[in-house]
Write an enzyme that holds these catalytic residues in place. Structure first.
Site, PDB file in Angstrom:
ATOM      1  N   CYS A  94       4.567   1.705   2.574  1.00 63.22           N
ATOM      2  CA  CYS A  94       4.489   0.430   1.852  1.00 63.22           C
ATOM      3  C   CYS A  94       4.934   0.695   0.411  1.00 63.22           C
ATOM      4  O   CYS A  94       5.648   1.675   0.164  1.00 63.22           O
ATOM      5  CB  CYS A  94       3.096  -0.189   1.946  1.00 63.22           C
ATOM      6  SG  CYS A  94       1.765   0.789   1.215  1.00 63.22           S
ATOM      7  N   ARG A 115      -1.767  -1.137   2.195  1.00 59.23           N
ATOM      8  CA  ARG A 115      -1.341  -1.373   3.581  1.00 59.23           C
ATOM      9  C   ARG A 115      -1.088  -0.097   4.373  1.00 59.23           C
ATOM     10  O   ARG A 115      -1.632   0.077   5.475  1.00 59.23           O
ATOM     11  CB  ARG A 115      -0.093  -2.270   3.590  1.00 59.23           C
ATOM     12  CG  ARG A 115      -0.360  -3.669   3.103  1.00 59.23           C
ATOM     13  CD  ARG A 115       0.926  -4.411   2.781  1.00 59.23           C
ATOM     14  NE  ARG A 115       1.607  -3.823   1.628  1.00 59.23           N
ATOM     15  CZ  ARG A 115       2.782  -4.199   1.171  1.00 59.23           C
ATOM     16  NH1 ARG A 115       3.444  -5.156   1.799  1.00 59.23           N
ATOM     17  NH2 ARG A 115       3.306  -3.627   0.108  1.00 59.23           N
ATOM     18  N   ASP A 151       1.527  -8.095   0.929  1.00 50.58           N
ATOM     19  CA  ASP A 151       0.918  -7.199  -0.054  1.00 50.58           C
ATOM     20  C   ASP A 151      -0.390  -7.825  -0.553  1.00 50.58           C
ATOM     21  O   ASP A 151      -0.375  -8.902  -1.141  1.00 50.58           O
ATOM     22  CB  ASP A 151       1.912  -7.040  -1.214  1.00 50.58           C
ATOM     23  CG  ASP A 151       1.445  -6.032  -2.237  1.00 50.58           C
ATOM     24  OD1 ASP A 151       0.256  -5.635  -2.196  1.00 50.58           O
ATOM     25  OD2 ASP A 151       2.272  -5.649  -3.078  1.00 50.58           O
TER      26      ASP A 151
HETATM   27  P1  4NP Z   1       0.450  -1.470  -1.098  1.00 49.99           P
HETATM   28  O1  4NP Z   1      -0.063  -2.454  -2.278  1.00 49.99           O
HETATM   29  O2  4NP Z   1       1.963  -1.436  -1.213  1.00 49.99           O
HETATM   30  O3  4NP Z   1      -0.004  -2.158   0.150  1.00 49.99           O
HETATM   31  O4  4NP Z   1      -0.190  -0.135  -1.364  1.00 49.99           O
HETATM   32  C1  4NP Z   1       0.272  -2.243  -3.620  1.00 49.99           C
HETATM   33  C2  4NP Z   1      -0.499  -1.393  -4.390  1.00 49.99           C
HETATM   34  C3  4NP Z   1      -0.177  -1.209  -5.734  1.00 49.99           C
HETATM   35  C4  4NP Z   1       0.890  -1.858  -6.289  1.00 49.99           C
HETATM   36  C5  4NP Z   1       1.672  -2.701  -5.506  1.00 49.99           C
HETATM   37  C6  4NP Z   1       1.359  -2.893  -4.171  1.00 49.99           C
HETATM   38  N1  4NP Z   1       1.210  -1.679  -7.665  1.00 49.99           N
HETATM   39  O5  4NP Z   1       2.182  -2.292  -8.129  1.00 49.99           O
HETATM   40  O6  4NP Z   1       0.520  -0.910  -8.354  1.00 49.99           O
END
Ligand code: 4NP
Length: 187
Positions: free
Chosen positions: A38, A44, A154
């Site tokens: 992800c 995720r 997300d």
């Molecule tokens: P993930 O969610 O891609 O599902 O781990 C996110 C976690 C952190 C960030 C973006 C998406 N971020 O920009 O810090």
């Protein structure tokens, strides 16, 4: 919403990618290796990682699972506390440490599963060759019970319900992914 997606899942590409992955692992007499990807690798993909790992162990399947993200800013971190709490409430312990994806992950893993459009296009770019790109599958290609979702949203900037729908989608997709692995002959 895509009215045809229900009957199309798991998609032909997902079926083919799993069959090729299982064949590669069997030929080398080693466990199947799955990588979930992800953006941050704190919501995720580590949740998919924990769910698939626990379910594979329950089924006694020989699979090695890892997860990674495109944004390296959380490298070394445990999953987001909101995701850890939501997953724990369903019986999953998430203790992966976030890491950034590397191009040689395409050589180390048999199948590489992304969560959304950005992940898929970033993975295609990183893959660089058609052979590597064949390993890329979209998580919702396995989500038979959620035909109205064609990506895993997300949850980072969402409320608690965002984490619940992610877990619903991941449990559905992981179950179908492991079913396909078994149907392809993985022990
Ligand atoms: P993930 O969610 O891609 O599902 O781990 C996110 C976690 C952190 C960030 C973006 C998406 N971020 O920009 O810090």
């Amino acid at each position: 919403m895509n009215s045809t997606s229900e009957s199309n899942r798991p998609t032909l590409h997902a079926r083919a990618a799993v069959a090729e992955a299982v064949e590669a692992a069997r030929e080398s007499d080693r466990p199947l290796r799955i990588l979930f990807v992800c953006l941050g690798n704190i919501c995720r993909s580590p949740a998919a990682h924990g769910i698939a790992e626990q379910e594979a162990a329950r089924r006694n399947m020989k699979i090695e699972i890892d997860s990674a993200g495109f944004y390296g800013g959380h490298a070394g971190d445990l999953p987001d506390p909101r995701m850890r709490r939501a997953a724990a409430a369903r019986g999953y312990t998430l203790n992966h440490r976030a890491r950034k994806i590397r191009s040689f992950d395409f050589d180390d893993f048999d199948i590489v599963i992304g969560m959304d459009d950005n992940n898929i296009s970033d993975l295609q770019q990183l893959a660089g060759t058609v052979e590597r790109a064949r390993k890329i599958v979209r998580m919702t290609d396995f989500a038979t019970a959620h035909p109205d979702y064609d990506y895993v949203p997300d949850p980072y900037y969402e409320g608690p319900e965002g984490f619940e729908i992610v877990l619903d989608l991941l449990e559905d997709s992981c179950s179908e992914l492991l079913d396909l692995c078994e149907e392809s002959g993985l022990k």
